[in-house]
Design an enzyme around this catalytic site. Structure first.
Site, short mmCIF file in Angstrom:
data_model
loop_
_atom_site.label_atom_id
_atom_site.label_comp_id
_atom_site.label_asym_id
_atom_site.label_seq_id
_atom_site.Cartn_x
_atom_site.Cartn_y
_atom_site.Cartn_z
N CYS A 37 31.23 92.82 -7.64
CA CYS A 37 32.26 92.30 -6.74
C CYS A 37 31.77 92.50 -5.31
CB CYS A 37 33.58 93.04 -6.97
SG CYS A 37 34.92 92.53 -5.85
N CYS A 82 39.86 91.59 7.11
CA CYS A 82 40.49 90.38 6.57
C CYS A 82 41.74 90.07 7.36
CB CYS A 82 40.84 90.59 5.10
SG CYS A 82 41.59 89.15 4.30
N SER A 84 37.12 83.71 -5.23
CA SER A 84 38.57 83.88 -5.20
C SER A 84 39.10 83.54 -3.81
CB SER A 84 38.93 85.32 -5.56
OG SER A 84 40.32 85.52 -5.45
N LEU A 133 47.51 84.13 -6.54
CA LEU A 133 48.83 83.50 -6.47
C LEU A 133 49.93 84.52 -6.19
CD1 LEU A 133 50.19 80.73 -6.81
CD2 LEU A 133 50.55 81.29 -9.23
N HIS A 134 50.17 85.41 -7.13
CA HIS A 134 51.02 86.59 -6.96
C HIS A 134 52.52 86.34 -6.78
CE1 HIS A 134 47.14 88.39 -6.86
NE2 HIS A 134 46.88 88.07 -5.62
N ASN A 160 47.39 98.43 -8.22
CA ASN A 160 46.76 99.70 -7.92
C ASN A 160 47.41 100.30 -6.68
OD1 ASN A 160 44.54 99.54 -9.96
ND2 ASN A 160 44.09 97.68 -8.81
N CYS A 176 47.46 94.72 -0.10
CA CYS A 176 46.00 94.81 -0.14
C CYS A 176 45.45 95.70 0.98
CB CYS A 176 45.39 93.41 -0.03
SG CYS A 176 43.60 93.38 -0.22
N CYS A 214 41.08 96.30 -7.79
CA CYS A 214 41.56 95.14 -7.05
C CYS A 214 42.53 95.54 -5.95
CB CYS A 214 42.25 94.18 -8.03
SG CYS A 214 42.89 92.69 -7.26
N GLU A 236 38.45 87.04 2.94
CA GLU A 236 38.85 85.79 2.29
C GLU A 236 37.64 84.86 2.29
OE1 GLU A 236 39.75 82.35 0.94
OE2 GLU A 236 41.24 83.94 0.67
N CYS A 279 47.94 90.12 3.28
CA CYS A 279 48.74 90.32 2.06
C CYS A 279 49.26 91.76 2.05
CB CYS A 279 47.90 90.04 0.82
SG CYS A 279 47.20 88.37 0.78
N GLU A 300 32.36 97.40 1.39
CA GLU A 300 32.28 98.01 0.07
C GLU A 300 31.94 96.96 -0.99
OE1 GLU A 300 34.93 102.03 0.21
OE2 GLU A 300 36.04 100.19 -0.23
#
Length: 339
Positions: free
Chosen positions: A102, A109, A188, A212-213, A287, A116, A330, A157, A113, A89
């Site tokens: 984007c 991936c 990123s 970071l998060h 989100n 995500c 995101c 990533e 995380c 996407e």
């Protein structure tokens, strides 16, 4: 057969020399690919018929296939099928300063995380440079507009696909290619420390963003498994070294999760962690997804978190929300056809 969009200008020059053609033909071919944006080698009319036929023998000139397009306010999301049938996407965001795309860097991936969607499909493979380049070309073709900014923040990533990402940047940054300025490109990473160090040696003035998060190892390891391999001390030291070598400011992305990483104490710890670093923090309202139980921080707590960082002299913004209604925001991109 190799896709011609996978070649840097230098590689194309070397190819032409290898078949006893003039080196300058590479600039002509790049002009057809990235300025005139022809659909066929036959359209490269100022090349000899012999060279056009040779290009057809050695290369394909193909873009991904559009499967689905969805639209929201100032956002378009595209589901593309690659030549091997895999899906990715890509998201177009309309800003007052231009059009930002984007792009995805992998099919699936492996970073895992917990917030995500992209990681729900484990990594299938890297995308080749041409598969990143043609995301831009296809969207420009669909919108009949020039993409002015690119963020490599889609599925995957980027630093887990380092070499192809660097080749992609080389192609789109080339004045004879898409002529996209380095400072209009952002990569990123969730924090692959050796690649951050390697990236600091690259010649590009490309923007670096760190996902970071969390402000502590204990919390970050719970929500981002990569932290168990490259803990915060290593990550922050790599970022400081990057800034020292490049004199570039770094963005830290921070998704706010209700009662997970959004407490006042987390904001204070984050300010302490980033004190003195040439950076700014991009706070991202989460989100939500039906596949996760995590919830978005409430608006009041987002503002409180922001204010604490401000009071501690941290440059901070709250990201403008894009595309959540069409799962284009995101953390929401996937490699499948699910709604």
């Amino acid at each position: 057969m190799r896709n011609i969009y996978d070649l840097t200008l230098n590689e194309l020059e070397n190819y032409l020399l290898s078949i006893n053609e003039k080196k300058y033909r590479a600039i002509q071919i790049y002009d057809f690919l990235y300025v005139k944006k022809v659909a066929s080698f036959d359209d490269m009319t100022n090349l000899s018929l012999e060279l056009r036929n040779k290009l057809k023998e050695d290369f394909v000139l193909e873009k991904p296939k559009l499967i689905k397009e969805q639209q929201d306010v100032d956002v378009n999301k595209y589901l593309f099928k690659l030549s091997d049938g895999n899906l990715i996407e890509t998201v177009l965001m309309k800003h007052n300063y231009g059009l930002s795309l984007c792009v995805s860097s992998e099919v699936g991936c492996n970073m895992g995380c917990i917030f995500c969607e992209s990681g729900r499909l484990k990594k299938v493979r890297n995308l080749s440079a041409y598969e990143l380049v043609t995301q831009i070309l296809y969207v420009e073709e669909l919108t009949k507009s020039r993409i002015t900014h690119v963020v490599i923040m889609g599925i995957g990533e980027p630093f887990d696909n380092y070499d192809n990402i660097m080749k992609f940047v080389t192609i789109v940054n080339d004045p004879k290619g898409l002529a996209l300025g380095s400072r209009h490109i952002t990569i990123s990473t969730c924090g692959i420390v050796p690649k951050i160090k390697k990236f600091s040696e690259e010649p590009f003035q490309v923007n670096l963003a760190i996902s970071l998060h969390a402000p502590t190892d204990s919390l970050r390891s719970k929500i981002m498994p990569i932290n168990k391999v490259y803990p915060l001390d290593d990550l922050i030291n790599a970022v400081k070294d990057y800034i020292k070598k490049t004199n570039r400011r770094v963005t830290f992305e921070y998704i706010l999760l209700d009662n997970v990483n959004d407490k006042d104490s987390d904001a204070i710890a984050l300010a302490k962690l980033l004190k003195g670093i040439n950076c700014y923090v991009n706070l991202i309202p989460y989100n939500e997804s039906s596949n996760f139980t995590l919830k978005r921080s409430n608006s009041s707590q987002i503002r409180t978190f922001y204010d604490i960082l401000k009071k501690n002299n941290i440059n901070v913004t709250i990201r403008r929300e894009f595309g959540s209604k069409i799962s284009a925001a995101c953390g929401q991109l996937r490699s499948n056809k699910e709604e």
